[in-house]
Scaffold this motif. Sequence first.
Motif, short mmCIF file in Angstrom:
data_model
loop_
_atom_site.label_atom_id
_atom_site.label_comp_id
_atom_site.label_asym_id
_atom_site.label_seq_id
_atom_site.Cartn_x
_atom_site.Cartn_y
_atom_site.Cartn_z
N ASP A 226 7.01 -7.12 7.31
CA ASP A 226 6.48 -8.13 8.22
C ASP A 226 5.96 -7.50 9.52
N SER A 227 6.69 -6.50 10.02
CA SER A 227 6.22 -5.82 11.22
C SER A 227 4.90 -5.09 10.98
N PHE A 228 4.73 -4.51 9.78
CA PHE A 228 3.47 -3.84 9.45
C PHE A 228 2.32 -4.83 9.41
N VAL A 229 2.57 -5.99 8.83
CA VAL A 229 1.52 -7.00 8.74
C VAL A 229 1.13 -7.51 10.13
N ARG A 230 2.10 -7.61 11.03
CA ARG A 230 1.81 -8.11 12.37
C ARG A 230 1.00 -7.11 13.19
N TYR A 231 1.27 -5.81 13.04
CA TYR A 231 0.64 -4.81 13.89
C TYR A 231 -0.49 -4.03 13.21
N CYS A 232 -0.86 -4.42 12.01
CA CYS A 232 -1.89 -3.65 11.30
C CYS A 232 -3.28 -3.85 11.92
N HIS A 233 -3.53 -4.94 12.59
CA HIS A 233 -4.86 -5.22 13.13
C HIS A 233 -5.04 -4.71 14.55
N THR A 234 -4.05 -4.06 15.14
CA THR A 234 -4.15 -3.64 16.53
C THR A 234 -4.54 -2.17 16.68
N ASP A 235 -3.74 -1.26 16.11
CA ASP A 235 -3.96 0.16 16.31
C ASP A 235 -3.78 0.87 14.98
N THR A 236 -4.80 1.64 14.58
CA THR A 236 -4.75 2.33 13.29
C THR A 236 -3.72 3.44 13.29
N GLU A 237 -3.68 4.22 14.37
CA GLU A 237 -2.73 5.32 14.44
C GLU A 237 -1.29 4.81 14.43
N ALA A 238 -1.05 3.76 15.21
CA ALA A 238 0.30 3.19 15.21
C ALA A 238 0.65 2.62 13.84
N PHE A 239 -0.39 2.02 13.19
CA PHE A 239 -0.13 1.47 11.86
C PHE A 239 0.22 2.57 10.86
N LEU A 240 -0.49 3.69 10.92
CA LEU A 240 -0.20 4.79 10.02
C LEU A 240 1.16 5.42 10.31
N SER A 241 1.50 5.52 11.60
CA SER A 241 2.83 6.05 11.94
C SER A 241 3.93 5.11 11.45
N ASP A 242 3.65 3.81 11.55
CA ASP A 242 4.63 2.85 11.02
C ASP A 242 4.77 2.99 9.51
N ILE A 243 3.66 3.26 8.84
CA ILE A 243 3.73 3.47 7.38
C ILE A 243 4.57 4.69 7.06
N ASP A 244 4.38 5.79 7.82
CA ASP A 244 5.17 6.99 7.57
C ASP A 244 6.66 6.73 7.79
N ARG A 245 6.96 6.02 8.88
CA ARG A 245 8.37 5.72 9.12
C ARG A 245 8.93 4.80 8.05
N SER A 246 8.11 3.84 7.60
CA SER A 246 8.60 2.94 6.55
C SER A 246 8.83 3.68 5.24
N LEU A 247 7.95 4.65 4.93
CA LEU A 247 8.15 5.42 3.70
C LEU A 247 9.43 6.24 3.74
N SER A 248 9.68 6.86 4.90
CA SER A 248 10.91 7.65 5.02
C SER A 248 12.15 6.75 4.96
N SER A 249 12.06 5.60 5.66
CA SER A 249 13.22 4.69 5.62
C SER A 249 13.40 4.09 4.23
N SER A 250 12.29 3.77 3.54
CA SER A 250 12.40 3.24 2.17
C SER A 250 12.98 4.29 1.23
N ARG A 251 12.59 5.56 1.43
CA ARG A 251 13.13 6.62 0.60
C ARG A 251 14.64 6.75 0.80
N ARG A 252 15.06 6.65 2.06
CA ARG A 252 16.49 6.73 2.32
C ARG A 252 17.23 5.53 1.73
N VAL A 253 16.59 4.35 1.82
CA VAL A 253 17.23 3.15 1.26
C VAL A 253 17.40 3.29 -0.25
N PHE A 254 16.35 3.73 -0.94
CA PHE A 254 16.46 3.87 -2.40
C PHE A 254 17.45 4.97 -2.77
N GLN A 255 17.51 6.03 -1.98
CA GLN A 255 18.50 7.05 -2.26
C GLN A 255 19.92 6.51 -2.10
#
Length: 351
Positions: A226-255
């Motif tokens: 939900d946070s990605f959807v809210r902030y995706c239209h504002t800043d591309t760099e911030a959106f990509l950094s959020d994606i990287d953080r989400s991938l790392s956090s998702s990887r930790r969650v699945f582990q």
Amino acid sequence: MAMRKSLTTKGNKKLVIASVAFQDHITRTLLHLNVSLSDPLLTCKRKAPRNPQARERVEGKGLQYGQEEGEYVLDAAPPPLTLAQKMGLVASPAGRLTEDEWTQVKARSVQQGESAQPCAICKEEFCLQPQVLLSCSHVFHRACLQAFEMFSGRKCCPMCRREQYETRVIHDAACLFRHQSATRIQACWRGYVARKWYRNTRKTICPKDKRLRRKFFEAKLQELNDSFVRYCHTDTEAFLSDIDRSLSSSRRVFQQLERKHVPEPQENDWDRIQSQVIHRGVWDCPICLTALYSPSLTTQAGGSKQQRRRTVLLSCSHLFHQLCLEAFEAFTVDSRPTCPLCRSVYHKKLI
């Protein structure tokens, strides 16, 4: 003859004085001073008190917030003795109760729990309404007692039928009601604080139950999405950094979801695992596909004595060459590798 006349005149004087005293007593007590004899309907004319404090008490006005609630006798001062009462022709009324006697009456009322029970006339709680205590230790609403006296036509206690009682204004029921209200407010506030703390705890601490843990991580992932959807239209760099953080956090969650805490086996557990290996009858390394060698499994493996590579037994009952397993672990990305066959976390032992 003169003596007889003097005695007769003295007796007549006493008789006249007694009759006058009786007439005065009847006029002052039975007909009351507040009744107009000239009025044919005998309407009662009550005089309003001139003292402002007494007028507030009569009208039943409560004290302001923060002032001390005082107790006072509601009955007016008794009328002076009549001539008949002074002469002893009529019994004098009983004296008013003292403060010590009122203290005893109130203690008896508190012991009986009169203020904690509803009013005996209207069967309603006292709450903050004016409350009166009778000299017979019974408690009523002030308005209810006045209405009872007006409709009954006499001053008689509704409970014990005692006549000519004294009335005193008290505030025990009001104090009890305030205490109960404060207790309820404190209980509601403590419940609100406990529920708020529990909601915050559920959001921050992962539960131990498997289903609740899965729901907890699903909610976390949903918040991230939900946070990605809210902030995706504002800043591309911030959106990509959020994606990287989400991938790392998702990887930790699945582990965390996939990995389970495996306790280190004891000696009895290793013997049981080794018996499972013997019962399975597989003596080739699944990595290099060559025969295994172990001093304890020489008779079962049938391997040649030229092959001296050590064998590793895993807690999942699989066998590997030590060098093969170390090479596999070196090329594994995860910090804690899993079994090449069953993909489970393991403990190993050289045999």
